[in-house]
Design an enzyme around this catalytic site. Structure first.
Site, PDB file in Angstrom:
ATOM      1  N   LYS A 131       0.436  -1.385   0.080  1.00  0.00           N
ATOM      2  CA  LYS A 131       0.210  -0.132   0.593  1.00  0.00           C
ATOM      3  C   LYS A 131       0.578   1.659  -0.015  1.00  0.00           C
ATOM      4  O   LYS A 131       0.162   2.515  -0.505  1.00  0.00           O
ATOM      5  CB  LYS A 131      -0.805   0.256   1.322  1.00  0.00           C
ATOM      6  CG  LYS A 131      -1.868  -0.920   1.234  1.00  0.00           C
ATOM      7  CD  LYS A 131      -3.003  -1.097   2.238  1.00  0.00           C
ATOM      8  CE  LYS A 131      -4.086  -1.530   2.305  1.00  0.00           C
ATOM      9  NZ  LYS A 131      -5.503  -2.090   2.773  1.00  0.00           N
ATOM     10  N   LYS A 144      -5.559 -10.696  -5.222  1.00  0.00           N
ATOM     11  CA  LYS A 144      -7.081 -10.670  -3.876  1.00  0.00           C
ATOM     12  C   LYS A 144      -8.224 -10.019  -4.217  1.00  0.00           C
ATOM     13  O   LYS A 144      -8.471  -8.652  -4.866  1.00  0.00           O
ATOM     14  CB  LYS A 144      -6.366 -10.177  -2.184  1.00  0.00           C
ATOM     15  CG  LYS A 144      -7.375 -10.857  -1.071  1.00  0.00           C
ATOM     16  CD  LYS A 144      -7.087  -9.832   0.240  1.00  0.00           C
ATOM     17  CE  LYS A 144      -6.912  -8.307   0.115  1.00  0.00           C
ATOM     18  NZ  LYS A 144      -6.889  -7.710   1.599  1.00  0.00           N
ATOM     19  N   LYS A 194     -11.812  -5.066  -1.272  1.00  0.00           N
ATOM     20  CA  LYS A 194     -13.433  -3.912  -1.234  1.00  0.00           C
ATOM     21  C   LYS A 194     -13.108  -3.221  -1.447  1.00  0.00           C
ATOM     22  O   LYS A 194     -13.352  -2.014  -2.193  1.00  0.00           O
ATOM     23  CB  LYS A 194     -13.685  -3.320   0.108  1.00  0.00           C
ATOM     24  CG  LYS A 194     -13.004  -3.794   1.583  1.00  0.00           C
ATOM     25  CD  LYS A 194     -13.753  -2.970   2.172  1.00  0.00           C
ATOM     26  CE  LYS A 194     -13.130  -4.373   3.552  1.00  0.00           C
ATOM     27  NZ  LYS A 194     -12.377  -3.782   4.590  1.00  0.00           N
TER      28      LYS A 194
HETATM   29  P1  TYM Z   1     -10.504  -6.095   6.058  1.00  0.00           P
HETATM   30  O1  TYM Z   1     -11.182  -5.565   6.137  1.00  0.00           O
HETATM   31  O2  TYM Z   1      -9.422  -5.875   5.296  1.00  0.00           O
HETATM   32  O3  TYM Z   1     -11.272  -7.913   6.067  1.00  0.00           O
HETATM   33  C1  TYM Z   1     -12.435  -8.008   6.842  1.00  0.00           C
HETATM   34  C2  TYM Z   1     -11.789 -10.101   7.119  1.00  0.00           C
HETATM   35  O4  TYM Z   1     -12.057 -10.104   5.967  1.00  0.00           O
HETATM   36  C3  TYM Z   1     -10.659 -11.307   5.916  1.00  0.00           C
HETATM   37  N1  TYM Z   1     -10.778 -10.716   3.986  1.00  0.00           N
HETATM   38  C4  TYM Z   1     -11.014 -11.988   2.710  1.00  0.00           C
HETATM   39  N2  TYM Z   1     -11.104 -13.408   3.353  1.00  0.00           N
HETATM   40  C5  TYM Z   1     -11.257 -13.519   2.290  1.00  0.00           C
HETATM   41  N3  TYM Z   1     -10.628 -13.870   0.897  1.00  0.00           N
HETATM   42  C6  TYM Z   1     -10.367 -12.525   0.716  1.00  0.00           C
HETATM   43  N4  TYM Z   1     -10.380 -11.870  -0.551  1.00  0.00           N
HETATM   44  C7  TYM Z   1     -10.325 -11.135   1.439  1.00  0.00           C
HETATM   45  N5  TYM Z   1     -10.998 -10.119   1.663  1.00  0.00           N
HETATM   46  C8  TYM Z   1     -10.780  -9.710   3.482  1.00  0.00           C
HETATM   47  C9  TYM Z   1      -9.982 -10.247   5.726  1.00  0.00           C
HETATM   48  O5  TYM Z   1      -8.565 -11.468   6.090  1.00  0.00           O
HETATM   49  C10 TYM Z   1     -10.530 -10.005   7.089  1.00  0.00           C
HETATM   50  O6  TYM Z   1     -10.834 -11.626   8.232  1.00  0.00           O
HETATM   51  N6  TYM Z   1      -6.384  -5.583   9.462  1.00  0.00           N
HETATM   52  C11 TYM Z   1      -7.874  -5.954   9.105  1.00  0.00           C
HETATM   53  C12 TYM Z   1      -9.069  -5.490   9.881  1.00  0.00           C
HETATM   54  C13 TYM Z   1      -8.966  -6.186  11.552  1.00  0.00           C
HETATM   55  C14 TYM Z   1      -8.520  -7.166  12.519  1.00  0.00           C
HETATM   56  C15 TYM Z   1      -8.413  -6.897  13.499  1.00  0.00           C
HETATM   57  C16 TYM Z   1      -9.028  -8.275  12.314  1.00  0.00           C
HETATM   58  C17 TYM Z   1      -8.262  -4.761  12.398  1.00  0.00           C
HETATM   59  N7  TYM Z   1      -8.263  -4.867  13.535  1.00  0.00           N
HETATM   60  C18 TYM Z   1      -8.501  -7.699  14.269  1.00  0.00           C
HETATM   61  C19 TYM Z   1      -8.821  -8.842  13.066  1.00  0.00           C
HETATM   62  C20 TYM Z   1      -8.317  -8.614  14.271  1.00  0.00           C
HETATM   63  C21 TYM Z   1      -8.667  -6.226   8.320  1.00  0.00           C
HETATM   64  O7  TYM Z   1      -7.657  -4.790   7.127  1.00  0.00           O
HETATM   65  O8  TYM Z   1      -9.382  -6.218   7.439  1.00  0.00           O
END
Ligand code: TYM
Length: 332
Positions: free
Chosen positions: A112, A197, A200
């Protein structure tokens, strides 16, 4: 009792990747088998260029969608991260535990920061420190398990390292958590570019199925998915990433196994059609429930207020303990 924590960041509309990689399990399994907290982690949405009004809207939309997937506020705790001060409070202590080298090694930071620079934007310092805040999200609750998609593995590993280091230096304070992943769907790929991947915040939405896309849009996106050369339906992520992704989607949506499903199909077209139908049916109830809930934002706000209060009560004593352990003088 096992503690579970996980979150989604409101940087865009939630996708099928978010659902299959994480959210679906929270609703179907995790909330019932543990003391579970789920959060719309809005502070994380500020690490890249953002529009304040959009972040606010997406935060409420994400919370509404999480309820629509079946999270039950009587069973689990659903809240918005910025409503609970303990996350930011603990994050600073963990910044004093982490090193800049280990943060610069994070894959998401590397990717990023390159794209932010390429777009001529400054790289926000919070983009570098973001995994530390994520570690604080997790450690503040004495979390045992973190149900996430594959892309978050490295961040959970860092969280473990920080917990162990803090405990060694200052005495046992934090539970060392572990990531859990679904068997199928841990890495859903972009339908237009199956080597990257489904994310969003991508600019081009043609390869991304959003949870709130209508049935026709979902069908069109799946039917137009990029496939691979050849004609045989085989499950091979390296050689046939497009077909493997469709088989994963089909398996995740119908509860099957991608390798076995490969044997059922004679053509790419038939696989696409069935996958489109399966994804449409998977998302239909979610969209309907979202529409009902969105008509009553007062209810969602109440759920979030109650959730934040419960979360605060859980995090506060542990974060206070960390403050004492690291050497800060308690306030009176
Ligand atoms: P985020 O918001 O990008 O995604 C939320 C969750 O969705 C999963 N995910 C996916 N799984 C499979 N295939 C995909 N293409 C895909 N895109 C997203 C992510 O692995 C995630 O589980 N850093 C985290 C948010 C966060 C978090 C936390 C998660 C902040 N603090 C504490 C767990 C615990 C994130 O950017 O998720």
């Amino acid at each position: 009792m096992t503690r579970i924590f996980s979150g989604v960041k409101p940087t865009g509309h939630l996708t099928l990747g978010n659902y299959l990689g994480a959210v679906r399990r929270w609703a179907e399994v995790d909330q019932y088998r543990a003391e579970a907290l789920f959060s719309v982690v809005d502070l994380h949405a500020l690490t890249v260029e953002h529009d304040p009004g959009r972040v606010r809207r997406l935060s409420r939309q994400a919370a509404t969608l999480l309820l629509a997937t079946g999270l039950d506020p009587e069973v689990c705790t659903l809240f918005v991260q910025s409503h609970v001060d303990e996350h930011a409070r603990l994050s600073y202590l963990l910044e004093c535990t982490a090193t800049d080298g280990e943060l610069r090694r994070m894959i998401q930071y590397r990717e990023k920061s390159v794209s932010a620079r390429a777009a001529g934007e400054g790289v926000r310092l919070s983009l570098l420190t973001y995994p530390v805040l994520m570690a604080a999200d997790i450690l503040a609750y004495g979390t045992d398990e973190v149900p996430v998609g594959e892309d978050q593995t490295q961040h959970v590993e860092l969280t473990r390292d920080l917990a162990v280091r803090f405990n060694q230096r200052y005495g046992h304070t934090f539970t060392v958590p572990r990531a859990t992943r679904p068997e199928v769907g841990a890495r859903v790929m972009d339908l237009q570019d199956p080597t990257s991947k489904m994310g969003k915040s991508h600019a081009n939405g043609a390869g991304i199925v959003y949870l709130l896309d209508d049935a026709e849009t979902v069908r069109r996106k799946v039917m137009r998915a990029v496939t691979d050369s050849g004609q045989d339906v085989e499950y091979d992520r390296d050689v046939k990433p497009g077909i493997a992704n469709l088989l994963d989607l089909m398996a995740a949506a119908t509860g099957g196994n991608p390798e076995e499903l490969a044997g059922v199909y004679q053509s790419y077209g038939a696989l696409k059609k069935d996958t489109a139908d399966a994804v449409v049916e998977l998302l239909r109830p979610l969209r309907e429930r979202h529409a009902e809930l969105a008509a009553d934002p007062g209810h969602v706000d109440q759920v979030l207020r109650d959730g934040a209060e419960r979360a605060r009560g859980m995090a506060r004593p542990l974060v206070d303990r960390a403050y004492r352990a690291i050497g800060l003088l308690p306030a009176g």
